[in-house]
Design a protein around this motif. Structure first.
Motif, PDB file in Angstrom:
ATOM      1  N   GLU A 461       0.804  -1.219   0.000  1.00 28.77           N
ATOM      2  CA  GLU A 461       0.000   0.000   0.000  1.00 28.77           C
ATOM      3  C   GLU A 461       0.836   1.268   0.000  1.00 28.77           C
ATOM      4  O   GLU A 461       0.302   2.368  -0.153  1.00 28.77           O
ATOM      5  N   LEU A 477      -5.848   2.838  10.420  1.00 31.82           N
ATOM      6  CA  LEU A 477      -5.744   1.509   9.813  1.00 31.82           C
ATOM      7  C   LEU A 477      -6.620   0.510  10.566  1.00 31.82           C
ATOM      8  O   LEU A 477      -7.224  -0.391   9.960  1.00 31.82           O
ATOM      9  N   GLU A 478      -6.726   0.679  11.876  1.00 29.02           N
ATOM     10  CA  GLU A 478      -7.575  -0.222  12.660  1.00 29.02           C
ATOM     11  C   GLU A 478      -9.054  -0.029  12.336  1.00 29.02           C
ATOM     12  O   GLU A 478      -9.853  -0.942  12.534  1.00 29.02           O
ATOM     13  N   GLN A 481     -10.570  -2.687   9.926  1.00 25.14           N
ATOM     14  CA  GLN A 481     -10.871  -4.058  10.334  1.00 25.14           C
ATOM     15  C   GLN A 481     -12.374  -4.307  10.299  1.00 25.14           C
ATOM     16  O   GLN A 481     -13.155  -3.362  10.354  1.00 25.14           O
ATOM     17  N   PHE A 483     -10.076  -7.572   9.018  1.00 25.00           N
ATOM     18  CA  PHE A 483      -9.309  -7.918   7.828  1.00 25.00           C
ATOM     19  C   PHE A 483      -9.553  -9.377   7.464  1.00 25.00           C
ATOM     20  O   PHE A 483      -9.743 -10.240   8.324  1.00 25.00           O
ATOM     21  N   GLU A 489      -5.373  -7.103   5.217  1.00 26.26           N
ATOM     22  CA  GLU A 489      -4.623  -6.174   6.051  1.00 26.26           C
ATOM     23  C   GLU A 489      -3.568  -5.484   5.196  1.00 26.26           C
ATOM     24  O   GLU A 489      -2.848  -6.137   4.441  1.00 26.26           O
ATOM     25  N   PRO A 490      -3.452  -4.155   5.283  1.00 21.91           N
ATOM     26  CA  PRO A 490      -2.487  -3.440   4.438  1.00 21.91           C
ATOM     27  C   PRO A 490      -1.038  -3.801   4.770  1.00 21.91           C
ATOM     28  O   PRO A 490      -0.657  -3.887   5.940  1.00 21.91           O
ATOM     29  N   PHE A 491      -0.247  -4.016   3.707  1.00 21.08           N
ATOM     30  CA  PHE A 491       1.192  -4.245   3.827  1.00 21.08           C
ATOM     31  C   PHE A 491       1.914  -2.985   3.349  1.00 21.08           C
ATOM     32  O   PHE A 491       1.495  -2.345   2.388  1.00 21.08           O
ATOM     33  N   THR A 539       3.190  -5.089   8.545  1.00 21.06           N
ATOM     34  CA  THR A 539       1.869  -4.601   8.913  1.00 21.06           C
ATOM     35  C   THR A 539       2.031  -3.732  10.154  1.00 21.06           C
ATOM     36  O   THR A 539       3.011  -3.873  10.902  1.00 21.06           O
ATOM     37  N   MET A 553       5.540  -2.600  14.185  1.00 18.29           N
ATOM     38  CA  MET A 553       5.509  -3.186  12.846  1.00 18.29           C
ATOM     39  C   MET A 553       5.836  -4.672  12.967  1.00 18.29           C
ATOM     40  O   MET A 553       6.811  -5.033  13.636  1.00 18.29           O
ATOM     41  N   GLN A 556       6.315  -9.375   7.731  1.00 20.21           N
ATOM     42  CA  GLN A 556       5.575 -10.448   7.074  1.00 20.21           C
ATOM     43  C   GLN A 556       6.378 -11.103   5.950  1.00 20.21           C
ATOM     44  O   GLN A 556       6.250 -12.308   5.729  1.00 20.21           O
TER      45      GLN A 556
END
Length: 560
Positions: A461, A477-478, A481, A483, A489-491, A539, A553, A556
């Protein structure tokens, strides 16, 4: 294993995002994420973020809903015997539980359910499960999460004087069940949202029955109208576990269902939370902790144990059932490990193929789907894992986004005894004598559809640095949800820090940025010591400990 191609999203022009930033108060990165996901106006964004039960559509928009509701109400008023036939996965277990609880609240006394055994009866409404149903002497049979293709079995039940209502969400095949079919994916169904889970369709039936009974004055002081918000936990469990897109109505059900699981959880959920030492239930908790437990019984033993857990009325019984499910899940893991080793060994001999079709006489039918998913993750190829029982094979298929696996099975329909499913997952059965021809036909379809095997992609993203990371960004970002499928969920990409990382418990790594942000990599210490990464895919979230909140963070993926 195929390495993923990191693809960074192109940010829309600032003037495109400006209304979202100004009118919705969004961080530009969050505005860009929502815009790329199709929420392009402030009105779209508000509808997505402000989840309301009123957003659930009128259940009577579903084809045959009015007829199905009338059948249920007539059965309730005349005390006719109702038997619910559910699927053996979490979606079927939760949908069955939901209807059982609702019909009981309606005053139904003559009620039972049946969950077929995967190995003994097969999936859904089969000839063998129809025999069991007939022995239960129902007057009305209602399926949950199955039945769309069971034309012969529906005809058999109806010929025996049994009224049958099919509630399902699977894609129809060439042969459709007759009679009353409530399924958003029926070719004649105008319902605009096609991605409901099986449990979601069951909830729609309950909503429709409740509405008509309200109009008819059915609810009294002694028989109060049930609050179906209390059933949203079941809808959330089924929806998340079945990996349908968490958008539109599914997002509403999951959002409110998670609230129920956290604020007033049923005893079965409390027991699962206790086993997994879960503080707050989020979509990931359901998908990776609760769903495997509930699925375990249907994979190896009797799925009705899952229904029993969700309907449990005392703590001790719930703990005993969860302990049994946990033992079964551990057994499933052991079976999976052995199957996975054999499957990867066979897959190595099919490297030149665009698909994998792997059969083995010692594969367990209940674990086929999990092993197929593992191979798809590794090879990024459509995969079918088949277990053998005498001269018969039963298989589970999993696919990649670029190929619709049910269409692939349809191209082989004349070779299959039964098949059904969705774009990403399906099941089939066939005779052992047809395996080679089926494998060749399936491979041919995949080669035509995918002349070049695609490289798996990891969608990013945006890039983060010290100037873009803030509490405001993480808080917003929360808001996105829960997600899951359809709402990932944004990476983000972040450069690996120049300074040396800390090692935690000799397995994990940790960096600190500016004293206020942690970068955590679970089980990455050994890999990083051999080759430090240059870029990290992460994430973002908060870590709260002893009253202090820090931005965190989680790594991932990495690139050297």
């Amino acid at each position: 294993m195929m390495f993923k191609e990191w693809v960074q999203a192109t940010p829309p022009p600032a003037w495109v995002l400006e209304p979202l930033v100004r009118e919705c108060g969004l961080h530009p990165l969050v505005a860009g994420i929502l815009h790329r996901r199709g929420y392009e106006t402030p009105e779209d964004v508000h509808r997505f973020l402000q989840v309301k039960l009123a957003g659930l559509r009128n259940p009577f928009e579903l084809r045959h809903m009015a007829e199905a509701v009338q059948i249920v109400i007539d059965a309730l008023k005349s005390a006719r015997r109702i038997v619910i036939l559910g699927d053996y996965d979490v979606d079927g277990i939760t949908g069955t539980t939901l209807l059982l609880e609702f019909f009981e609240a309606c005053g139904c006394k003559n009620l039972d359910f049946f969950i077929p055994n995967r190995l003994e009866h097969g999936y859904g409404l089969t000839a063998k499960s129809a025999e069991v149903l007939l022995s239960m002497n129902p007057e009305v049979v209602i399926t949950v999460d199955n039945g769309i293709t069971a034309a012969a079995e529906v005809e058999q039940l109806q010929a025996s004087g049994i009224t049958t209502v099919i509630t399902d969400h699977h894609l129809p095949g060439a042969e459709l069940s007759g009679g009353i079919v409530v399924n958003p994916n029926h070719p004649e169904c105008p319902y605009p949202f096609k991605k409901l889970s099986g449990c979601g369709v069951a909830l729609k039936l309950a909503l429709g029955v409740r509405k008509v009974l309200r109009e008819q004055g059915w609810w009294t002081t002694d028989r109060p109208e049930p609050n179906l918000l209390d059933s949203m936990d079941l809808a959330a469990l089924g929806t998340i576990a079945d990996v349908v897109p968490l958008v539109d109505e599914n997002r509403i059900m999951v959002q409110f269902g998670l609230q129920v699981m956290n604020s007033k959880p049923r005893l079965g959920v409390t027991a699962m939370r206790s086993l997994r030492k879960t503080d707050k239930v989020v979509a990931r908790t359901v998908g990776f902790q609760f769903a495997p437990l509930l699925n375990a019984s249907g994979r190896l033993k009797d799925a009705s144990l899952g229904v029993e857990l969700l309907r449990c009325q005392d703590d001790e019984s719930a703990r005993i059932i969860v302990a049994e499910l946990n033992r079964t899940n551990e057994e499933r893991r052991s079976v999976e490990a052995e199957m996975r080793e054999a499957a990867f060994r066979i897959a190595a001999t099919q490297r030149d193929r665009h698909s994998l079709v792997i059969a083995h006489p010692e594969f367990h039918e209940g674990v086929n789907g999990i092993v197929a998913a593992r191979l798809v993750d590794h090879y990024h190829k459509p995969t079918i894992i088949l277990s053998q029982n005498g001269d018969s094979l039963k298989g589970s298929a999993r696919s990649i986004p670029e190929l619709h696996v049910k269409q692939a099975l349809e191209s082989c329909a004349d070779l299959l005894d039964r098949f059904g499913g969705h774009a990403a997952a399906a099941g089939c059965s066939l005779s052992l004598a047809r395996l080679d021809e089926f494998s060749a036909r399936f491979e041919a379809f995949c080669r035509v559809t995918l002349p070049e095997l695609p490289t798996p992609k990891l969608e990013m993203e945006g890039a983060l640095d010290d100037s873009t990371i803030s509490d405001q960004l993480v808080e917003q970002l929360e808001w996105l949800q829960p997600f899951g499928e359809g709402n990932p969920e944004p990476f983000f990409v972040v450069q690996a820090p120049d300074h040396e990382f800390q090692t935690m418990k000799e397995r994990h790594v940790k960096w600190k940025l500016n004293g206020s942000v942690d970068i955590i990599g679970w089980n990455l210490a050994e890999a990083f010591e051999q080759q430090p990464p240059s870029q990290l895919a992460v994430t973002l979230g908060f870590n709260e400990y002893r009253g202090r909140r820090r931005v965190q963070m989680l790594i991932q993926e990495v690139q050297a």
